[in-house]
Design a protein around this motif. Structure first.
Motif, mmCIF file in Angstrom:
data_model
loop_
_atom_site.group_PDB
_atom_site.id
_atom_site.type_symbol
_atom_site.label_atom_id
_atom_site.label_comp_id
_atom_site.label_asym_id
_atom_site.label_seq_id
_atom_site.Cartn_x
_atom_site.Cartn_y
_atom_site.Cartn_z
ATOM 1 N N GLU B 29 22.771 33.446 31.850
ATOM 2 C CA GLU B 29 22.388 34.094 30.599
ATOM 3 C C GLU B 29 23.448 33.848 29.514
ATOM 4 O O GLU B 29 24.637 33.718 29.798
ATOM 5 N N PHE B 30 22.993 33.803 28.274
ATOM 6 C CA PHE B 30 23.918 33.729 27.133
ATOM 7 C C PHE B 30 23.789 35.043 26.388
ATOM 8 O O PHE B 30 22.792 35.291 25.720
ATOM 9 N N LEU B 31 24.808 35.881 26.541
ATOM 10 C CA LEU B 31 24.726 37.231 25.999
ATOM 11 C C LEU B 31 25.699 37.397 24.838
ATOM 12 O O LEU B 31 26.865 37.026 24.943
ATOM 13 N N VAL B 32 25.202 37.949 23.745
ATOM 14 C CA VAL B 32 26.083 38.242 22.621
ATOM 15 C C VAL B 32 26.352 39.739 22.614
ATOM 16 O O VAL B 32 25.423 40.545 22.698
ATOM 17 N N LEU B 33 27.635 40.095 22.544
ATOM 18 C CA LEU B 33 28.020 41.511 22.534
ATOM 19 C C LEU B 33 28.600 41.806 21.154
ATOM 20 O O LEU B 33 29.610 41.217 20.761
ATOM 21 N N ALA B 34 27.935 42.683 20.409
ATOM 22 C CA ALA B 34 28.379 42.957 19.049
ATOM 23 C C ALA B 34 28.640 44.447 18.880
ATOM 24 O O ALA B 34 28.528 45.216 19.844
ATOM 25 N N GLY B 35 29.007 44.835 17.665
ATOM 26 C CA GLY B 35 29.270 46.242 17.395
ATOM 27 C C GLY B 35 30.437 46.383 16.442
ATOM 28 O O GLY B 35 31.283 45.503 16.362
ATOM 29 N N PRO B 36 30.485 47.502 15.726
ATOM 30 C CA PRO B 36 31.541 47.673 14.718
ATOM 31 C C PRO B 36 32.940 47.710 15.339
ATOM 32 O O PRO B 36 33.076 47.802 16.559
ATOM 33 N N ASN B 37 33.945 47.659 14.488
ATOM 34 C CA ASN B 37 35.321 47.737 14.953
ATOM 35 C C ASN B 37 35.533 49.051 15.691
ATOM 36 O O ASN B 37 35.098 50.105 15.239
ATOM 37 N N GLY B 38 36.195 48.949 16.818
ATOM 38 C CA GLY B 38 36.512 50.153 17.571
ATOM 39 C C GLY B 38 35.363 50.683 18.398
ATOM 40 O O GLY B 38 35.449 51.779 18.948
ATOM 41 N N SER B 39 34.283 49.906 18.541
ATOM 42 C CA SER B 39 33.133 50.426 19.292
ATOM 43 C C SER B 39 33.306 50.231 20.796
ATOM 44 O O SER B 39 32.472 50.683 21.569
ATOM 45 N N GLY B 40 34.352 49.521 21.222
ATOM 46 C CA GLY B 40 34.624 49.441 22.654
ATOM 47 C C GLY B 40 34.312 48.101 23.292
ATOM 48 O O GLY B 40 34.351 47.978 24.520
ATOM 49 N N LYS B 41 34.049 47.078 22.494
ATOM 50 C CA LYS B 41 33.685 45.777 23.053
ATOM 51 C C LYS B 41 34.804 45.209 23.921
ATOM 52 O O LYS B 41 34.587 44.814 25.072
ATOM 53 N N THR B 42 36.016 45.154 23.347
ATOM 54 C CA THR B 42 37.141 44.599 24.094
ATOM 55 C C THR B 42 37.420 45.429 25.344
ATOM 56 O O THR B 42 37.672 44.899 26.429
ATOM 57 N N THR B 43 37.351 46.730 25.193
ATOM 58 C CA THR B 43 37.613 47.615 26.336
ATOM 59 C C THR B 43 36.599 47.375 27.441
ATOM 60 O O THR B 43 36.934 47.428 28.627
ATOM 61 N N LEU B 44 35.368 47.084 27.060
ATOM 62 C CA LEU B 44 34.345 46.825 28.068
ATOM 63 C C LEU B 44 34.585 45.490 28.772
ATOM 64 O O LEU B 44 34.645 45.422 30.001
ATOM 65 N N VAL B 45 34.743 44.419 27.992
ATOM 66 C CA VAL B 45 34.811 43.119 28.656
ATOM 67 C C VAL B 45 36.086 42.968 29.488
ATOM 68 O O VAL B 45 36.106 42.222 30.459
ATOM 69 N N ARG B 46 37.148 43.702 29.138
ATOM 70 C CA ARG B 46 38.349 43.606 29.968
ATOM 71 C C ARG B 46 38.137 44.183 31.354
ATOM 72 O O ARG B 46 38.960 43.977 32.250
ATOM 73 N N GLY B 47 37.047 44.912 31.513
ATOM 74 C CA GLY B 47 36.718 45.381 32.855
ATOM 75 C C GLY B 47 36.023 44.324 33.686
ATOM 76 O O GLY B 47 35.981 44.428 34.904
ATOM 77 N N PHE B 48 35.484 43.303 33.043
ATOM 78 C CA PHE B 48 34.685 42.317 33.779
ATOM 79 C C PHE B 48 35.506 41.564 34.812
ATOM 80 O O PHE B 48 34.969 41.100 35.809
ATOM 81 N N ASN B 49 36.797 41.369 34.557
ATOM 82 C CA ASN B 49 37.603 40.694 35.576
ATOM 83 C C ASN B 49 38.736 41.581 36.073
ATOM 84 O O ASN B 49 39.740 41.107 36.578
ATOM 85 N N GLY B 50 38.553 42.881 35.887
ATOM 86 C CA GLY B 50 39.503 43.811 36.475
ATOM 87 C C GLY B 50 40.814 43.960 35.730
ATOM 88 O O GLY B 50 41.761 44.523 36.255
ATOM 89 N N LEU B 51 40.897 43.490 34.480
ATOM 90 C CA LEU B 51 42.142 43.719 33.727
ATOM 91 C C LEU B 51 42.237 45.188 33.345
ATOM 92 O O LEU B 51 43.318 45.722 33.186
ATOM 93 N N LEU B 52 41.098 45.836 33.166
ATOM 94 C CA LEU B 52 41.072 47.291 33.050
ATOM 95 C C LEU B 52 40.231 47.820 34.207
ATOM 96 O O LEU B 52 39.233 47.208 34.579
ATOM 97 N N THR B 53 40.649 48.939 34.748
ATOM 98 C CA THR B 53 39.859 49.565 35.800
ATOM 99 C C THR B 53 39.170 50.776 35.194
ATOM 100 O O THR B 53 39.846 51.644 34.646
ATOM 101 N N PRO B 54 37.843 50.813 35.239
ATOM 102 C CA PRO B 54 37.162 51.921 34.577
ATOM 103 C C PRO B 54 37.546 53.258 35.192
ATOM 104 O O PRO B 54 37.836 53.340 36.386
ATOM 105 N N ASP B 55 37.579 54.298 34.343
ATOM 106 C CA ASP B 55 37.856 55.637 34.870
ATOM 107 C C ASP B 55 36.692 56.110 35.712
ATOM 108 O O ASP B 55 36.875 56.836 36.684
ATOM 109 N N GLU B 56 35.499 55.737 35.296
ATOM 110 C CA GLU B 56 34.320 56.013 36.121
ATOM 111 C C GLU B 56 33.458 54.768 36.112
ATOM 112 O O GLU B 56 33.542 53.953 35.211
ATOM 113 N N GLY B 57 32.590 54.665 37.089
ATOM 114 C CA GLY B 57 31.685 53.524 37.153
ATOM 115 C C GLY B 57 32.361 52.336 37.800
ATOM 116 O O GLY B 57 33.494 52.418 38.283
#
Ligand SMILES: Nc1ncnc2c1ncn2[C@@H]1O[C@H](COP(=O)(O)OP(=O)(O)OP(=O)(O)O)[C@@H](O)[C@H]1O
Ligand SMILES: Nc1ncnc2c1ncn2[C@@H]1O[C@H](COP(=O)(O)OP(=O)(O)OP(=O)(O)O)[C@@H](O)[C@H]1O
Ligand SMILES: O=C(O)CCCC[C@@H]1SC[C@@H]2NC(=O)N[C@@H]21
Ligand SMILES: [Mg+2]
Ligand SMILES: [Mg+2]
Lengths: 234, 232, 194, 232
Positions: B29-57
């Motif tokens: 799939e080719f997925l585009v992830l958008a959203g205003p500044n500070g909406s959490g995009k970077t925080t989300l994708v850093r979980g994709f390879n475990g650079l951030l560990t989610p507090d839940e989920g």
């Protein structure tokens, strides 16, 4: 424990310059009167200060527990002898008093830190040190405040950078070397870019200083400081 | 070959920066992830390879929970950071791009092939010997992209990768992403501006205040604009 | 729109560059000092990276600005940033048992700068002959450890010999390792600019 | 109120990164500076306030050579760096934006007014107390822009200022630039993409390999594309 704790105690409301002066005065007095009587008087004073600053004494001391072996070791070593009687209490008295003095000074500085914002202290430095030295050191401390968390993040981000591309596959030694070299490179590159930032923002010898205002409260506190110094030199 | 995100929540302080986001990036799939500044995009994708560990989920890459097997997640998900400088580990272009392939334990000529190929995709061939500190902003961004391409992962996550790229570099990177996508690699691109990505995107997800506000194959321009995203 | 600027006295570009580097050294020392290791023979003085930064600062910044860097470090600790060993802070630490070392840092860094660069101008650290680098680092270490021992003796009110035994001798191997690391760092290709 | 660049040449190594460029930014002009990666845009604009001193040639700000009067150049030309993180000097948003005005020696309430006004322009009011390191990428870019606005200079130079800004922030910054331009401030924006700037631009200059390859009020899309710039 040893960080600023927001509040509205009498010490919070003093001018940071006054607090720095009184703190130094306590130190001078403590070194001048490292006797049982002198330290007893100072203990009473320091406890008052902690009380006025809402600084819990025991909890504060607990944060310095790394010092404790130290403070006990010195008198113990000094009192010990290589033959009978093995321990001469008289020899241990002076180092023991000195160790106690260290504890008092740690408490005073904790009270200062817990009641003074770093920003205010920084302003105080810039006011107290005259001329260009004051600008370099006052502004400089502010800059250190900015870079301290940044460099900590940097270390974390180097680790992320390596992890993201499987750096964990490398032997530990190599990893440590890479983190060290990459870290140093970032520090040096940051310094160069930071200099440009200062230039672009007109870093000047005569900036508008952060506001500091002494109030009537600072008068009695200053008098206390003067009294301590007088007692020390008397 | 999927990335599955279940109820991902991450807090820097009190407030969650990403709040119970669930999302699947399907095979190829080719997925585009958008959203205003500070909406959490970077925080989300850093979980994709475990650079951030989610507090839940949790996040699963190719079916394996990232928490159980971070190494597999990192080999499976190539990531380009929003600030390219965050991702560099070596002093020179070639050494940095080679860093990932070396860690995969590849043979030296395979490593060299990948480095050349990745630098070619970002139009930086012949510049392998230059110092990264001495590159221009756009050149740096390109090297960061090459570093992820050279790992030849199953999934590529690029956090605002077109920042500062000139027209040719942008087209070249877009071409490469399209080709990889056609080969079955799934691609996630974080952006604010759908204009260039629209022809490629299979699906657009928009975050707002840490939650998924829109998830559609072909979102309406009005809805995008409402959410602070530049429509195509 | 225009702001009157007649009264603005800009800090010169060279000084600005040095301020920036001094700040970064102070910050780097601050960021690493809280991570400390217990010395098996001297549990009362932690092993830290502080002196490694003292060494590098002297070599890279020269005497004046290396001194400034560690004065900034002390001030940062004085005003409450958790920058001393173990994340401690405050005047109490500077006047405490390890305070001699802390005060020795700016002095040692200046000594290193003076020996490594001599009186006329700075040399790129990678171009200073290794024997001279080593001499500078030994001189600087001597200053730091002398200050550390004297500080310990004064603060704990014990004899100088006891102080040296307690806080200097156990650290000589550590110091040797750091000197070697520093030499390796300043020699490594293109790392230290200037 | 002009910036005049005469025969500007700058070399990092052997080859010039900017090669004998001459250029005038007129009073109140809105100039777009474009060109492929590595063409020398950043190297050129850094000479406008004396951050770089050309190896040959000279820059004059409001008629005064930068070399003779750095104060006038630094206070007269506000600059936003390509990477916003390069420009920060303080730990929190408010302190950072205030830094320039403080160094200009302004009175405290004038400083406060400027800080509020600048943060408002980038839609970051009420966030003055936050730590810059804890902002998202786009939020950081906005603070960097506020830092230059607060100096209220005669000339504003912004090196790729829209990187990472969401739609609303971009529109807000564009509005403010248009308003300043209308007030007589001259504005130089470095970019690769003329799509959003086209309505505002009085003139577009394109660098290529360190030299001016195009300088026109309304350049043809074909010519721009040829030079690696995204036409409007
Ligand atoms: N290290 C951090 N510490 C504290 N808060 C943070 C940190 N990083 C980000 N935040 C906050 O979390 C929120 C989400 O940040 P994130 O970087 O994920 O946003 P983003 O969607 O990537 O934005 P942008 O488009 O600007 O890159 C923001 O409000 C930001 O201020
Ligand atoms: N510090 C440096 N040392 C050596 N070379 C440099 C340095 N900075 C830039 N260069 C080189 O000079 C050339 C021009 O760089 P510059 O940053 O001015 O380009 P630019 O037009 O701003 O590019 P971009 O669009 O990528 O930002 C590039 O080839 C770059 O590699
Ligand atoms: O309290 C402090 O921050 C000062 C600690 C001093 C530690 C000294 S410095 C020289 C020697 N080498 C080390 O690694 N630790 C000690
Ligand atoms: Mg982001
Ligand atoms: Mg540039």
């Amino acid at each position: 424990m040893i960080t600023y704790a927001p509040g509205d105690t009498p010490l919070h409301r003093l001018d940071p310059r006054t607090k720095l002066f009184v703190q130094a005065a306590v130190a001078v007095a403590a070194f001048a009167h490292t006797t049982p009587r002198g330290l007893l008087l100072l203990t009473a004073f320091v406890f008052c200060v902690c009380w006025l600053a809402a600084t819990p004494v025991l909890a504060s001391l607990r944060t310095y527990r790394a010092f404790l072996p130290f403070l006990v070791a010195a008198p113990a070593v000094e009192g010990a002898t290589l033959g009978a009687p093995w321990f001469v209490p008289a020899d241990a008295v002076t180092p023991a008093l000195a160790s106690y003095r260290v504890l008092l000074l740690l408490l005073v500085s904790t009270a200062y830190i817990r009641t003074t914002r770093v920003r205010e202290s920084r302003a105080a430095i810039q006011w107290l040190l005259p001329g260009r030295a004051g600008v370099v050191l006052g502004a400089g401390v502010g800059f250190v405040l900015r870079f301290l968390p940044l460099l900590r993040d940097d270390l974390a981000s180097i680790r992320s950078a390596m992890d993201a591309r499987l750096g964990s596959a490398r032997p530990l030694r190599e990893r440590v070397r890479l983190i060290g070299l990459t870290g140093l490179r970032r520090v040096f590159a940051r310094a160069d870019r930071f200099a440009l930032a200062l230039q672009a923002r007109c870093f000047a010898w005569n900036p508008t200083l952060p506001p500091l205002t002494a109030t009537w409260r600072d008068a009695p506190a200053t008098l206390v400081g003067v009294a301590l110094v007088a007692w020390a030199v008397a | 070959m999927t990335i599955t995100v279940d109820d991902y929540t991450y807090r820097y302080g009190e407030e969650p920066a990403v709040d119970r986001v669930s999302l699947t990036v399907a095979d190829g799939e080719f997925l585009v992830l958008a959203g205003p500044n500070g909406s959490g995009k970077t925080t989300l994708v850093r979980g994709f390879n475990g650079l951030l560990t989610p507090d839940e989920g949790a996040v699963r890459v190719n079916g394996r929970p990232v928490a159980d097997d971070p190494v597999a997640a990192r080999a499976g998900v190539g990531m380009v950071f929003q600030d390219p400088r965050d991702g560099f580990v070596a002093a020179t272009v070639g050494a940095d791009v080679a860093f990932g392939p070396e860690n995969l334990g590849l043979a030296r000529d395979e490593i060299d092939r990948r480095v050349d190929d990745a630098l070619d995709a970002v139009r930086m061939s012949d510049r392998g010997g230059e110092r990264i500190d001495e590159l221009s902003g756009g050149e740096r961004e390109r090297v960061a992209i090459a570093g992820a391409l050279a790992m030849e992962p199953d999934h590529l996550v690029l956090d605002e990768p077109f920042t500062g790229l000139d027209l040719r570099a942008r087209e070249s990177v877009l071409d490469r992403l399209a080709a990889l996508d056609a080969d079955g690699v799934s691609v996630v691109v974080v952006t604010h501006d759908l204009r260039d990505l629209h022809p490629l995107a299979d699906r657009t997800v928009v975050l707002s205040d840490g939650s998924v506000a829109l998830d559609a194959a072909d979102p309406s321009p009005a809805a995008l604009r409402e959410l602070g995203v530049r429509p195509p | 729109m225009s702001t009157p600027t007649d009264s603005v006295e800009l800090v010169g570009d060279e000084v600005t560059g040095n301020v920036a580097r001094a700040v970064l050294f102070a910050a780097a020392t601050s960021a690493t000092a809280p991570v400390d290791v217990v010395h098996p023979l001297a549990p009362n003085v932690p092993i830290t990276l502080q002196t490694l930064w003292v060494y590098l600062a002297g070599l890279v910044l020269g005497p004046l600005w290396a001194g400034v860097a560690f004065t900034l470090y002390l001030l940062a600790g004085l005003i409450g940033l958790p920058v001393f060993a173990g994340g401690n802070a405050g005047l109490g630490v500077i006047l405490g048992p390890t305070g001699g070392f802390l005060i020795g840092f700016p002095l040692g860094a200046m000594a290193i700068g003076a020996v490594a660069h001599g009186p006329d101008g700075l040399t790129a650290p990678g171009e200073i002959p290794v024997p001279r680098v080593v001499a500078a680092l030994i001189a600087g270490s001597a200053v730091v450890y002398a200050a550390g021992a004297v500080g310990y003796a004064v603060v704990q009110a014990i004899g100088l010999v006891a102080a040296v035994t307690a806080v200097v001798l156990p650290f000589l191997p550590v110091a040797g390792l750091k000197v070697a690391a520093t030499v390796a760092i300043v020699r490594s290709e293109g790392l230290v600019a200037r």
